[in-house]
Design a protein around this motif. Sequence first.
Motif, PDB file in Angstrom:
ATOM      1  N   PHE A 161       0.831  -1.420  -0.085  1.00 49.53           N
ATOM      2  CA  PHE A 161       0.088   0.065   0.049  1.00 49.53           C
ATOM      3  C   PHE A 161       0.815   1.325  -0.025  1.00 49.53           C
ATOM      4  O   PHE A 161       0.445   1.989  -0.641  1.00 49.53           O
ATOM      5  N   ASP A 162       1.946   1.183   0.657  1.00 46.38           N
ATOM      6  CA  ASP A 162       2.879   2.418   0.653  1.00 46.38           C
ATOM      7  C   ASP A 162       3.441   2.537  -0.839  1.00 46.38           C
ATOM      8  O   ASP A 162       3.321   3.954  -1.234  1.00 46.38           O
ATOM      9  N   ALA A 163       3.354   1.707  -1.540  1.00 44.61           N
ATOM     10  CA  ALA A 163       3.781   1.813  -3.021  1.00 44.61           C
ATOM     11  C   ALA A 163       2.680   2.336  -3.719  1.00 44.61           C
ATOM     12  O   ALA A 163       2.965   3.222  -4.775  1.00 44.61           O
ATOM     13  N   VAL A 164       1.413   2.251  -3.329  1.00 44.49           N
ATOM     14  CA  VAL A 164       0.389   2.742  -4.049  1.00 44.49           C
ATOM     15  C   VAL A 164       0.405   4.494  -3.624  1.00 44.49           C
ATOM     16  O   VAL A 164       0.112   5.388  -4.559  1.00 44.49           O
ATOM     17  N   LEU A 165       0.667   4.689  -2.553  1.00 43.93           N
ATOM     18  CA  LEU A 165       0.693   6.099  -1.995  1.00 43.93           C
ATOM     19  C   LEU A 165       1.875   6.907  -2.804  1.00 43.93           C
ATOM     20  O   LEU A 165       1.664   8.071  -3.351  1.00 43.93           O
ATOM     21  N   GLU A 166       3.036   5.824  -2.946  1.00 43.65           N
ATOM     22  CA  GLU A 166       3.863   6.674  -3.855  1.00 43.65           C
ATOM     23  C   GLU A 166       3.541   6.989  -5.309  1.00 43.65           C
ATOM     24  O   GLU A 166       3.929   7.849  -5.818  1.00 43.65           O
ATOM     25  N   GLU A 167       3.006   6.073  -5.738  1.00 40.74           N
ATOM     26  CA  GLU A 167       2.353   6.145  -7.162  1.00 40.74           C
ATOM     27  C   GLU A 167       1.421   7.312  -7.299  1.00 40.74           C
ATOM     28  O   GLU A 167       1.820   8.188  -8.067  1.00 40.74           O
TER      29      GLU A 167
END
Length: 443
Positions: A161-167
Amino acid sequence: MSVFSCLLVGNEPLTVDCGKRLLAAGHRILGVATTRPAVADWARGAGLEVLEGAQALSANEAPVDWLFSVANLEMIPADVLARARKGAINFHDGPLPRYAGLNAPVWAIMGGETTHGITWHLMEDGADTGDILVTREVAIADDETALTLNAKCFAAGVESFDAVLEEIAGGLPGRRAQDLSDRSYFGLKDKPEGAGWIDPARPRDEISRMIRALDHAGYDNPVAVPWVMTANGPVIVGEAEAVEGPGAPGTVLAIDTGSLTLAVTDGALRLSRLRDSMGNDLDPTTMVQAGEGLAAPKIDAETITASAKAETYWRNRLADYRPASWSARGGEGGSHSAPIDTHAEITTIAAAFGAVIAAVSGGESVDLALDRDISGPLEAGWAPARFDAEVSWGEALATMTAEMDGADFLKRNRSGNFASLRPPFAADLPARIADLPRQLPMA
C-alpha cells in the motif's frame, strides 16, 4: 508528499491497516463505509465518520480527491465514484486480468496455479477493468488452502500500500492498461463443476486441489463445499489425504468414526473433517459402510445457477435464523404434518402453529423450518418461515404467507395458481455461513 482527502470502503482487517497508513501519512479520511463492526469500531476510535456500507456513501456529498476500495465486495454507486476528483483505487486479491471477479484465490488453487498475486488498480465502470498501478506476486504452496492464500494476499496488500501512495504522489508513473484479451472472470454465480461434488473418476491431485481451494477453515465460504453422496444423504468433506488402496472408483474402502477412504481413478483418498449439511461434525459410519459404492448424484446446472442467484438473500435470512426448542408430547421434537390442500389452509395452519411455538418460547418471534418438496441433493429440503409475535395476527399471517410463497413451499400442492417467487437455497449454504446456529431444523 502532498496531502489529499479520501473516502475508505471495506470490511476486513486490511481495510483498517490501509486506513492507519493513510492517517500516518497525514491524509484526511472523510468517511469510512463498512458493514463490519470491527472496522466501524476502529474508525470511530480514530475520530472518523462511519457510514453503513458503500450505498450510504451517496448521502455523504462532500467532494474528495481519492476513494479507496479495500477488501470491499459491494458495488460503489456511480455518483460516488464521480465525486472522487482524482480517481478511485481498488484492491484485488488476484493477478489482473487473469483472475478478475470474486474469490480469485479459490479459483487459482483449483486451477493448479503455482503462483498468484494481488493488484491495485484504478476503478472504472467495468468490474476489475481499470489500469493497473501496483502488483505483487504470491507463491502458492503445495498445501495451500483458500484461507492461507487469502491471508498471503492480504499481507501483500498491506506491504504494497505504501507503493500505491508513492504512485499517487508521483502522478501515477507506473499506470498501465490491462490486456483484456487475457481476461477471465469469476462471478457470484460461478461454482466448481458439480457444485463441489467429489467425482471419483477424477485424479487424486485434482480432487485434493478442489478440497483445499474450498477450505475456508470456519470463516464464511462464498463458493461451495466439497461433498460425497451416500444413500443416507450428502457428507461434507474438509480434508483429503492420498493413501494406497485399489478398488473401483467410488467404492468406500475403509471407514471409521472420523474418516472414510474412497477409491478414485488413480488410487484412494482418506477423507476427513466430515460434516452434515448444517455444518455439524458427522460420524460417517452412520451414513455408509465399507465396501459400499457411492452412486453419482443428480447434478442439475439450472438448480446450481438458481440457488447462486438467490444466495445473498438467503445468507441474510439464515444469519437471522431464530430456532425454537419445543416438544408436542414432552419428549424430543419431531416432524408434524396435516392433510392440507389449499393455500389458505397451509398458511393459516402454519401461522397458528408459529403462534403456539412463539408463546411456548416466551413470546419471542420464531422461525419454523418448513419442509420443501425437492428432487435432488443440491437444494435444501427446508426453509425458514417466521412468525412475528410482536405484531398483530393479521400482520404475522401476511408476513409468514409471503415467506412461504417466496420460498415455494407450495410446490407439491400447486395447480397453476401458486408461483415460486424465489429459488431455494443451496443444501450446503448453512454449513458455509460462519457462526450460524447449528441446531438441526425441524420440518
